[in-house]
Design an enzyme around this catalytic site. Structure first.
Site, PDB file in Angstrom:
ATOM      1  N   PRO A   1      81.808 -55.020  51.485  1.00  0.00           N
ATOM      2  CA  PRO A   1      83.067 -54.470  52.100  1.00  0.00           C
ATOM      3  C   PRO A   1      83.522 -53.651  50.390  1.00  0.00           C
ATOM      4  O   PRO A   1      83.896 -54.369  49.773  1.00  0.00           O
ATOM      5  CB  PRO A   1      84.718 -55.780  52.176  1.00  0.00           C
ATOM      6  N   GLU A   2      83.560 -52.658  51.059  1.00  0.00           N
ATOM      7  CA  GLU A   2      84.007 -51.766  49.495  1.00  0.00           C
ATOM      8  C   GLU A   2      85.578 -51.419  50.213  1.00  0.00           C
ATOM      9  O   GLU A   2      86.114 -51.451  51.031  1.00  0.00           O
ATOM     10  CB  GLU A   2      82.927 -50.557  49.565  1.00  0.00           C
TER      11      GLU A   2
END
Length: 275
Positions: free
Chosen positions: A2-3
């Site tokens: 997750p960015e």
DNA sequence: AGCCCATCCTGTCCGC
DNA sequence: TGCGGACAGGATGGGC
């Protein structure tokens, strides 16, 4: 992993379902996760009956503000998941925390295979101080002159490392740095202050474009990423280089994508398109 | 200042 | 088919 776009997608989903709700209970299932809490940590019991005032994001951090000044600071790191499900949904060994609500049948689960992520109970004032001292500006809020001055300020860094540094700009990780650099047509090992004005402009535009487009497509599901409803994103279908070593570049269609370790991370790039 | 490396952790994948 | 080692990576902290 997750960015920013994945975290934004999760936050938007949780916000629409949870803002205004009252907490039933917050339970930690993994003692390990509790031990990682920095002081001054608040006891989970303190959260019972509190209203969720606000759910927001800063870089890759997820923040919950509750009534009475209580907060949650959450980081998913690589394999963390934060999603709503039925209380009957099986709790496996990777589920480390759960939160129930007084006025909602679903519960919130924090699950993380590799346990790198964290969910910390802290006063919101503490969270605010930490987040602002540890993180640079939001890339989608940054204007061109701010972008340029940060390129100069940390000009000795390779541009890949520059994009990954959360203190310079917050929220970009390994996938999006590579996807931004191919669209800006810049090699990941170029130095930040050696970019031409045209390249600087391209990089700025690519950063905005890629992040906005990825949010629109609800993120990239590469390994474990799912949103707050447990659903996958679609931006991985638009990846031009990430994870494509040995395959033909999707931009020029004639050069093989290379992989090289830069700034400690594997970086994928097209030696033809990127100069 | 900035790079590299090790660390945290576990699932997956590759070679033998 | 099975075992073991390498690998993946966000952030941090230490050494150079």
């Amino acid at each position: 992993m997750p960015e920013l776009p994945e975290v934004e997608t999760v936050v938007r989903g949780l916000r629409s379902r949870l803002e205004g709700r009252r907490v039933g209970e917050l339970v930690f299932l993994s003692p390990h996760l509790g031990q990682k809490q920095p002081l001054p940590a608040l006891g989970p019991d303190l959260y019972r009956g509190r209203k969720i005032d606000k759910i927001w994001r800063r870089g890759k951090m997820i923040i919950f503000n509750f009534s009475g000044g209580c907060g949650l600071l959450i980081h998913l790191k690589m394999t963390g998941q934060l999603y709503l499900c039925s209380p009957k949904h099986p709790v496996d060994k990777h589920t480390h925390a759960r939160m129930t609500f007084a006025d909602l049948s679903s519960e919130l689960r924090f699950r993380d295979i590799r346990k790198f992520g964290f969910l910390n109970c802290l006063p919101t004032t503490e969270i605010l101080t930490r987040v602002n001292s540890e993180l640079g500006p939001e890339p989608l809020d940054l204007d061109f002159s701010g972008f340029q001055s940060r390129l100069k300020k940390h000009g000795g860094k390779k541009i890949k490392g520059w994009l990954l540094d959360q203190k310079i700009v917050a929220g970009i990780g390994n996938i999006y740095s590579d996807e931004i650099l191919i669209r800006a047509r810049i090699r990941p090992d170029r130095l930040a202050d050696r970019l031409s004005p045209e390249e600087t402009r391209r990089l700025f535009r690519a950063m905005k474009f890629v992040l906005r487009k990825a949010i629109e497509l609800r993120g990239s599901s590469i390994s474990d990423y799912v949103d707050s409803k447990g659903e996958k994103g679609k931006f991985q279908q638009k990846h031009l280089v990430y994870g494509r070593e040995g395959l033909l570049c999707r931009r020029c269609r004639k050069t093989v994508i290379r992989r090289k370790k830069i700034a400690g991370r594997s970086s994928f790039f097209c030696p033809h398109c990127q100069k």
